[in-house]
Structures are given as structure tokens and as C-alpha cells.
Write a protein that holds these residues in place. Structure first.
Motif, mmCIF file in Angstrom:
data_model
loop_
_atom_site.group_PDB
_atom_site.id
_atom_site.type_symbol
_atom_site.label_atom_id
_atom_site.label_comp_id
_atom_site.label_asym_id
_atom_site.label_seq_id
_atom_site.Cartn_x
_atom_site.Cartn_y
_atom_site.Cartn_z
ATOM 1 N N MET A 1 -37.956 11.623 -27.861
ATOM 2 C CA MET A 1 -37.733 10.821 -29.705
ATOM 3 C C MET A 1 -38.652 9.734 -29.579
ATOM 4 N N ASN A 2 -40.085 10.222 -30.669
ATOM 5 C CA ASN A 2 -40.848 9.324 -31.049
ATOM 6 C C ASN A 2 -40.752 7.630 -31.174
ATOM 7 N N LYS A 3 -41.790 7.595 -31.620
ATOM 8 C CA LYS A 3 -41.647 5.887 -32.009
ATOM 9 C C LYS A 3 -40.578 6.266 -33.788
ATOM 10 N N VAL A 4 -41.666 6.536 -34.583
ATOM 11 C CA VAL A 4 -40.999 6.689 -35.911
ATOM 12 C C VAL A 4 -39.208 7.237 -35.765
ATOM 13 N N GLU A 5 -38.461 8.166 -34.724
ATOM 14 C CA GLU A 5 -37.575 8.705 -34.645
ATOM 15 C C GLU A 5 -36.330 7.974 -34.097
ATOM 16 N N ARG A 6 -37.071 6.783 -33.164
ATOM 17 C CA ARG A 6 -36.507 6.080 -32.466
ATOM 18 C C ARG A 6 -35.538 4.878 -33.537
ATOM 19 N N LEU A 7 -37.236 4.719 -34.723
ATOM 20 C CA LEU A 7 -37.001 4.288 -35.839
ATOM 21 C C LEU A 7 -35.614 4.050 -37.154
ATOM 22 N N LEU A 8 -36.048 5.235 -37.716
ATOM 23 C CA LEU A 8 -35.073 5.737 -38.098
ATOM 24 C C LEU A 8 -33.745 6.096 -37.720
ATOM 25 N N ASP A 9 -33.558 6.109 -36.326
ATOM 26 C CA ASP A 9 -32.308 6.380 -35.898
ATOM 27 C C ASP A 9 -31.489 4.463 -35.564
ATOM 28 N N ALA A 10 -32.105 3.829 -35.161
ATOM 29 C CA ALA A 10 -31.930 2.024 -35.456
ATOM 30 C C ALA A 10 -31.390 1.892 -36.428
ATOM 31 N N ALA A 11 -33.075 1.857 -37.612
ATOM 32 C CA ALA A 11 -32.497 1.214 -39.305
ATOM 33 C C ALA A 11 -32.735 1.880 -40.342
ATOM 34 N N GLY A 12 -32.538 3.044 -40.200
ATOM 35 C CA GLY A 12 -32.747 3.526 -41.211
ATOM 36 C C GLY A 12 -31.946 3.991 -42.374
ATOM 37 N N ARG A 13 -31.709 3.101 -42.488
ATOM 38 C CA ARG A 13 -30.276 3.481 -43.195
ATOM 39 C C ARG A 13 -30.595 2.571 -44.401
ATOM 40 N N THR A 14 -30.545 3.088 -45.837
ATOM 41 C CA THR A 14 -30.796 1.981 -47.199
ATOM 42 C C THR A 14 -29.962 1.305 -47.461
ATOM 43 N N TYR A 15 -30.630 0.127 -48.215
ATOM 44 C CA TYR A 15 -28.926 -0.523 -48.437
ATOM 45 C C TYR A 15 -28.198 -0.279 -49.551
ATOM 46 N N ALA A 16 -28.834 1.002 -49.955
ATOM 47 C CA ALA A 16 -27.103 1.761 -51.400
ATOM 48 C C ALA A 16 -26.204 2.679 -50.351
ATOM 49 N N ALA A 17 -27.152 3.127 -49.676
ATOM 50 C CA ALA A 17 -25.869 3.472 -48.133
ATOM 51 C C ALA A 17 -25.419 2.659 -47.354
ATOM 52 N N GLU A 18 -25.150 1.503 -47.481
ATOM 53 C CA GLU A 18 -24.804 0.357 -47.038
ATOM 54 C C GLU A 18 -23.578 0.009 -48.105
ATOM 55 N N ALA A 19 -23.693 0.052 -49.159
ATOM 56 C CA ALA A 19 -23.083 -0.256 -50.456
ATOM 57 C C ALA A 19 -22.371 0.927 -50.742
ATOM 58 N N GLY A 20 -22.693 1.144 -49.827
ATOM 59 C CA GLY A 20 -20.907 2.935 -50.016
ATOM 60 C C GLY A 20 -21.686 3.681 -50.869
ATOM 61 N N ILE A 21 -23.334 4.066 -52.051
ATOM 62 C CA ILE A 21 -23.845 4.883 -52.538
ATOM 63 C C ILE A 21 -24.077 6.292 -52.559
ATOM 64 N N LYS A 22 -23.679 6.986 -52.502
ATOM 65 C CA LYS A 22 -24.494 8.533 -52.566
ATOM 66 C C LYS A 22 -24.764 9.119 -53.918
ATOM 67 N N LEU A 23 -26.390 8.322 -52.894
ATOM 68 C CA LEU A 23 -27.491 8.459 -54.515
ATOM 69 C C LEU A 23 -27.946 9.620 -54.526
ATOM 70 N N LYS A 24 -27.751 9.950 -55.873
ATOM 71 C CA LYS A 24 -28.337 11.172 -56.398
ATOM 72 C C LYS A 24 -29.258 11.307 -57.630
ATOM 73 N N ASP A 25 -29.131 11.880 -58.380
ATOM 74 C CA ASP A 25 -30.268 11.931 -59.854
ATOM 75 C C ASP A 25 -29.390 11.753 -60.757
ATOM 76 N N THR A 26 -28.651 11.214 -60.632
ATOM 77 C CA THR A 26 -27.837 10.759 -61.783
ATOM 78 C C THR A 26 -27.553 9.269 -62.471
ATOM 79 N N PRO A 27 -26.839 9.606 -63.697
ATOM 80 C CA PRO A 27 -26.530 7.960 -64.367
ATOM 81 C C PRO A 27 -25.969 6.868 -63.394
ATOM 82 N N SER A 28 -25.109 7.313 -62.880
ATOM 83 C CA SER A 28 -23.780 6.507 -62.525
ATOM 84 C C SER A 28 -24.265 6.194 -61.037
ATOM 85 N N ALA A 29 -25.635 7.242 -60.576
ATOM 86 C CA ALA A 29 -25.831 6.854 -59.170
ATOM 87 C C ALA A 29 -27.208 5.799 -59.424
#
Length: 207
Positions: free
Chosen positions: A1-29
Motif C-alpha cells: 500500500m503506497n502513501k496515497v492509498e494509506r492516506l485514503l484508507d486512514a482519512a478518506g471519508r467525506t464530510y457528507a459521508a460523516e453526516a450520513g449523506i449518500k451523495l448523488k447528483d440529485t436535488p435532495s442529496a
């Protein structure tokens, strides 16, 4: 696992995901992402803002119409349950005003705001800044995460992400940095870079 992969694995969670939002290209999301971005525009912990957004959505205020129809007290109460207490009253007002603005100008659909910008990133930011309480920090959050579903924004790597790249020992050139991940991972990558820029311990763990 390279540095970028380790970074994504350790901290690659979006704020939307943290708020329980499944982000889609829809008005509500997209609106729910906007709510998160408004809440994070205040000088408050990101985890508290995400928790407050989750409470607002859980209480049925996940669309502009439902947010506008909710009472001011309903908004205050939901923010309180998320421990967003210091700015709860003024933010409850701003959320109501913002929901009405989005309904009036864009029929509740932020894709119309995107289309109005017509591919001009500066214009998009300008239109977003018209949303009450959405400051420059919140605009950057919205754009960093919206690039997941709005390819025209890619790559959106702002100053905070570049600061994180420097802390992680990665290129500070936007194009080179973007080239380290797949396009559909850019939102996660940007979120991870912001986190590593704020957390020296995390940066040290990447090696």
C-alpha cells in the motif's frame, strides 16, 4: 500500500459521508451537502457540524421545501440534538432563509445553480456565497465534495488540500496531485488531505 492509498484508507471519508449523506447528483442529496457546508462555515468542530446535519435530516429537513416549512424552533431543536449550540439560533434562521432562496431561485434544485454558472468556477462560488451563512470555508467544502458528482468541478483542490499535501510529502501542484488518484476518488482524497493538514500525528503515520 503506497502513501496515497494509506492516506485514503486512514482519512478518506467525506464530510457528507460523516453526516450520513449518500451523495448523488440529485436535488435532495446536493441540498443536504449544502446544509453540511453551511454548518461547517461557523468556527465549530467538523464532527459537531456533521452530527447536527444528520439530526436535521433525521428530523425530515433534508430538502429545501421541508427546511423552509419547518418551524424555527424545530431547526433549533435539531441543531441542539447535534450539540450545535453556540450558533443554533442564528443558524436556524439562516437555514430557513437559505432554503427559501434555493426554492425561489432554483426551484429547490442546486443543479440549476451549477448550470447558471456554466462551467465558470468563480461564478459558481459567487452564486454559492449568496446562500445565507455559507462563507468561503463552506463554499470550498461544498465544491470539494460536489466534485464527486459534478465532474466539471474536477479537480477541486483548494488551499487547505494543498497544505495537507505538503504535510503529507505529496506534490503541491494541483494537476500532479490530482493525477495521484482516480477522478472518482478526488472528493475523498481532498477530504483526507484536509484532515492530514490539521493532524501532524496522522501526517507522521503516513511515512
Amino acid at each position: 500500500m503506497n502513501k496515497v492509498e494509506r492516506l485514503l484508507d486512514a482519512a478518506g471519508r467525506t464530510y457528507a459521508a460523516e453526516a450520513g449523506i449518500k451523495l448523488k447528483d440529485t436535488p435532495s442529496a446536493l441540498y443536504q451537502l449544502l446544509v453540511v457546508s453551511v454548518l461547517m462555515s461557523a468556527p465549530i468542530q467538523a464532527s459537531i457540524a456533521a452530527a447536527a446535519a444528520k439530526e436535521l435530516i433525521k428530523a425530515g429537513m433534508g430538502t429545501p421545501r421541508k427546511m423552509a416549512e419547518a418551524s424555527w424552533q424545530d431547526r433549533v431543536d435539531a441543531l441542539g440534538r447535534g450539540h450545535y449550540v453556540r450558533y443554533d439560533e442564528s443558524t436556524a434562521t439562516a437555514l430557513g432563509d437559505g432554503a427559501r432562496l434555493i426554492l425561489d431561485r432554483y426551484s429547490g434544485d442546486l443543479r440549476k445553480l451549477r448550470d447558471q454558472a456554466n462551467g465558470d468556477q468563480a461564478k459558481l462560488r459567487e452564486l454559492l456565497r449568496e446562500v445565507p451563512r455559507l462563507g468561503p470555508v463552506g463554499v470550498d467544502i461544498f465544491c470539494r465534495e460536489a466534485q464527486q458528482v459534478w465532474p466539471g468541478l474536477r479537480p477541486y483542490l483548494d488551499d487547505k488540500t494543498l497544505k495537507g499535501a505538503e504535510a503529507a510529502g505529496l506534490p503541491k501542484d494541483t494537476r500532479k496531485l490530482a493525477g495521484l488518484v482516480r477522478e472518482d476518488d478526488l472528493a475523498r482524497f481532498a477530504a483526507a488531505l484536509v484532515r492530514v493538514g490539521r493532524d501532524r500525528k496522522l501526517a507522521g503515520q503516513l511515512g
